[in-house]
Enzyme design. Structure first.
Site, PDB file in Angstrom:
ATOM      1  N   ASP A  50     -23.040   1.769 -12.658  1.00  0.00           N
ATOM      2  CA  ASP A  50     -23.155   3.016 -13.420  1.00  0.00           C
ATOM      3  C   ASP A  50     -22.959   2.781 -14.913  1.00  0.00           C
ATOM      4  O   ASP A  50     -22.108   1.981 -15.332  1.00  0.00           O
ATOM      5  CB  ASP A  50     -22.088   4.020 -12.961  1.00  0.00           C
ATOM      6  CG  ASP A  50     -22.386   4.615 -11.600  1.00  0.00           C
ATOM      7  OD1 ASP A  50     -23.385   4.234 -10.982  1.00  0.00           O
ATOM      8  OD2 ASP A  50     -21.588   5.470 -11.152  1.00  0.00           O
ATOM      9  N   GLU A  55     -30.934   4.138  -4.816  1.00  0.00           N
ATOM     10  CA  GLU A  55     -29.966   3.157  -5.301  1.00  0.00           C
ATOM     11  C   GLU A  55     -29.950   1.947  -4.358  1.00  0.00           C
ATOM     12  O   GLU A  55     -28.990   1.186  -4.310  1.00  0.00           O
ATOM     13  CB  GLU A  55     -28.589   3.804  -5.429  1.00  0.00           C
ATOM     14  CG  GLU A  55     -28.622   5.099  -6.222  1.00  0.00           C
ATOM     15  CD  GLU A  55     -27.494   5.234  -7.221  1.00  0.00           C
ATOM     16  OE1 GLU A  55     -26.545   4.451  -7.162  1.00  0.00           O
ATOM     17  OE2 GLU A  55     -27.584   6.137  -8.074  1.00  0.00           O
ATOM     18  N   TRP A  56     -31.005   1.773  -3.644  1.00  0.00           N
ATOM     19  CA  TRP A  56     -31.171   0.738  -2.629  1.00  0.00           C
ATOM     20  C   TRP A  56     -30.849  -0.657  -3.162  1.00  0.00           C
ATOM     21  O   TRP A  56     -29.981  -1.359  -2.613  1.00  0.00           O
ATOM     22  CB  TRP A  56     -32.592   0.867  -2.112  1.00  0.00           C
ATOM     23  CG  TRP A  56     -33.062  -0.038  -1.020  1.00  0.00           C
ATOM     24  CD1 TRP A  56     -32.425  -1.130  -0.498  1.00  0.00           C
ATOM     25  CD2 TRP A  56     -34.298   0.083  -0.315  1.00  0.00           C
ATOM     26  NE1 TRP A  56     -33.194  -1.692   0.479  1.00  0.00           N
ATOM     27  CE2 TRP A  56     -34.351  -0.968   0.615  1.00  0.00           C
ATOM     28  CE3 TRP A  56     -35.364   0.975  -0.384  1.00  0.00           C
ATOM     29  CZ2 TRP A  56     -35.444  -1.164   1.464  1.00  0.00           C
ATOM     30  CZ3 TRP A  56     -36.440   0.794   0.463  1.00  0.00           C
ATOM     31  CH2 TRP A  56     -36.478  -0.261   1.378  1.00  0.00           C
ATOM     32  N   PRO A  57     -31.515  -1.138  -4.248  1.00  0.00           N
ATOM     33  CA  PRO A  57     -31.207  -2.504  -4.690  1.00  0.00           C
ATOM     34  C   PRO A  57     -29.781  -2.673  -5.210  1.00  0.00           C
ATOM     35  O   PRO A  57     -29.188  -3.747  -5.055  1.00  0.00           O
ATOM     36  CB  PRO A  57     -32.244  -2.781  -5.774  1.00  0.00           C
ATOM     37  CG  PRO A  57     -32.740  -1.446  -6.194  1.00  0.00           C
ATOM     38  CD  PRO A  57     -32.616  -0.539  -5.019  1.00  0.00           C
ATOM     39  N   LEU A  58     -29.223  -1.630  -5.823  1.00  0.00           N
ATOM     40  CA  LEU A  58     -27.840  -1.708  -6.303  1.00  0.00           C
ATOM     41  C   LEU A  58     -26.886  -2.084  -5.183  1.00  0.00           C
ATOM     42  O   LEU A  58     -25.991  -2.934  -5.361  1.00  0.00           O
ATOM     43  CB  LEU A  58     -27.446  -0.356  -6.914  1.00  0.00           C
ATOM     44  CG  LEU A  58     -25.957  -0.151  -7.254  1.00  0.00           C
ATOM     45  CD1 LEU A  58     -25.504  -1.122  -8.321  1.00  0.00           C
ATOM     46  CD2 LEU A  58     -25.716   1.289  -7.685  1.00  0.00           C
ATOM     47  N   TYR A  59     -27.059  -1.488  -4.017  1.00  0.00           N
ATOM     48  CA  TYR A  59     -26.164  -1.761  -2.893  1.00  0.00           C
ATOM     49  C   TYR A  59     -26.611  -2.969  -2.067  1.00  0.00           C
ATOM     50  O   TYR A  59     -25.844  -3.462  -1.232  1.00  0.00           O
ATOM     51  CB  TYR A  59     -26.075  -0.509  -2.001  1.00  0.00           C
ATOM     52  CG  TYR A  59     -25.308   0.602  -2.661  1.00  0.00           C
ATOM     53  CD1 TYR A  59     -23.923   0.681  -2.559  1.00  0.00           C
ATOM     54  CD2 TYR A  59     -25.955   1.572  -3.426  1.00  0.00           C
ATOM     55  CE1 TYR A  59     -23.202   1.692  -3.172  1.00  0.00           C
ATOM     56  CE2 TYR A  59     -25.248   2.586  -4.048  1.00  0.00           C
ATOM     57  CZ  TYR A  59     -23.869   2.644  -3.921  1.00  0.00           C
ATOM     58  OH  TYR A  59     -23.161   3.647  -4.544  1.00  0.00           O
ATOM     59  N   ASP A 101     -27.890   8.181  -2.989  1.00  0.00           N
ATOM     60  CA  ASP A 101     -26.895   7.152  -3.258  1.00  0.00           C
ATOM     61  C   ASP A 101     -26.682   6.273  -2.022  1.00  0.00           C
ATOM     62  O   ASP A 101     -27.256   6.516  -0.960  1.00  0.00           O
ATOM     63  CB  ASP A 101     -25.587   7.811  -3.706  1.00  0.00           C
ATOM     64  CG  ASP A 101     -24.849   6.997  -4.754  1.00  0.00           C
ATOM     65  OD1 ASP A 101     -25.023   5.768  -4.800  1.00  0.00           O
ATOM     66  OD2 ASP A 101     -24.082   7.605  -5.537  1.00  0.00           O
TER      67      ASP A 101
END
Length: 420
Positions: free
Chosen positions: A231, A203-207, A170
């Site tokens: 999510d 979850e790299w691109p999400l953040y 995460d």
């Protein structure tokens, strides 16, 4: 109508089919070199259904504990889940003790995981399954447990020593974009150095999105799959928003996906409380079209036969797991009807028609066969099978034909077009 033109046009049609083979066989971007996730990962993940419930005294059957995961492992083996491909049993946040041990290693909560993760991994492996675990690139996990920042190498070694097979990493509590990027890369390399085969779920691109557009070519070189959007919740609005985000960004994300690296729209919530039957069909169909990891988050101890049959539908799973490894995309949207399509091996195509209208009854939708598969899906003819909401052989269609379907509100009709 007889196919009088098949012989005179055979050379032209063979050329078109050869063109299609070339078009869909072009290799994608360079992928993480660990030989894993050559098809989308399948399994079970606790988060959406069980969240961060650590109160085993009041809720012993739903708290995050080794008991919960052992029960799920038993069912994955005995109830057919493993047999159709659901292989990874994955722990999400809240498994840890509040502090690292005296040697700086992460440790499981001793009351909730008395056997430790090594003991749980041994049990999961004894069932023919693989174990996934959760950690965070930052100083803390999203729920406030110890993060991996500054401990990437020791955490990777710890996971390998425990026999872990997948890491969900995460991105909470990371103090800069630079640390985020370097942390995801560092952990990828650290996992590979252990010598153990560990699927790396990022979850790299999400953040990254709130700060700048992610470099998906680079992300694919380090991750086996990656989350792009928020999510999933147990609601139709959530599923709709994921599909809307995916289609609006498909030019950026679709082509980078392929064997070894996949876009992850998050968990399947089929078998829970928030989706109607038609909406559950839509999630299953579109996750197959999107070549998404199929990670269920539900209670396998209390799942309806209908939901179980949908999740174990071998025809739909075969589309999701198709070895060509090309992600599908939205072809068009018109009057609240969306048409999605995905190229498959052997010149076949999957087509999903989604009725987004939330008022009224079922709607009829007619589509030209020639408009599907970039004009190549049915040359000169094909056999069409409806897979969802129920399986029906629709029969033989020519390239010049039209296809009329009836789609329930918020529902989907999933088709497979096979060349003859």
């Amino acid at each position: 109508m007889k196919l009088k033109s098949r012989v005179p046009q055979s050379g032209f049609l063979l050329a078109l089919r050869f063109l299609a083979l070339v078009l869909w066989s072009v290799p994608g971007a360079r992928t993480l070199d660990n030989g894993l996730a050559m098809t989308p990962t399948m399994g079970w993940l606790h988060w959406e259904r069980f969240m961060c419930n650590t109160d085993c005294q009041e809720e012993p059957d739903s708290c995050i504990s080794e008991k919960l995961f052992m029960q799920m492992a038993e069912l994955m083996e005995s109830d057919g889940w493993k047999d159709v491909g659901y292989e990874y049993l994955c722990i999400d946040d809240c498994w840890m003790a509040p502090k690292r041990d005296s040697k700086g290693r992460l440790q499981a909560d001793p009351k909730r995981f008395p056997s430790g993760i090594r003991g749980l991994a041994d049990y999961v492996h004894s069932k023919g399954l693989k174990l996934g675990i959760y950690a965070d690139v930052g100083n803390k996990t999203c729920a406030g447990f110890p993060g991996s920042f500054g401990h990437y190498d020791i955490d990777a070694k710890t996971f390998a020593d425990w026999g872990v097979d997948l890491l969900k990493f995460d991105g909470c509590y990371c103090d800069s974009v630079e640390h985020l990027e370097k942390g995801y890369k560092h952990m990828s390399l650290a996992l590979n150095r252990t010598g153990r085969s560990i699927v790396y779920s990022c979850e790299w691109p999400l953040y990254m999105w709130p700060f700048r557009k992610p470099n998906y070519t680079e992300i694919r070189q380090y991750c086996n799959h990656w989350r792009n959007f928020e999510d999933v919740y147990d609601s139709w609005q959530s599923v709709k928003s994921i599909l809307a985000w995916t289609s609006s960004n498909q030019k950026r994300i679709v082509d980078v996906a392929g064997p070894g690296g996949w876009n992850d729209p998050d968990m399947l919530v089929i078998g829970n409380f928030g989706l109607s039957w038609d909406q559950q069909v839509t999630q299953m169909a579109l996750w197959a079209i999107m070549a998404a990891p199929l990670l269920m988050s539900n209670d396998l101890r209390h799942i309806s036969p209908q939901a179980k049959a949908l999740l174990q539908n071998k025809d739909v799973i075969a589309i999701n797991q198709d070895p060509l490894g090309k992600q599908g995309y939205r072809l068009r949207k018109e009057d609240n009807i969306e048409v999605w399509e995905r190229p498959l091996s052997d010149l076949a195509w999957a087509v999903a028609m989604v009725n987004l209208q939330e008022i009224g009854g079922p709607r009829f939708h007619t589509i030209s066969i020639a408009s599907l598969g970039q004009g190549l899906a049915c040359i000169p003819d094909c056999v069409i099978t409806q897979l969802l909401p129920e399986k029906r052989e629709l029969g033989f269609y020519q390239w010049t034909s039209d296809l009329k379907t009836k789609i329930n509100p918020t529902g989907t009709v999933l088709l497979q077009l096979a060349a003859t």
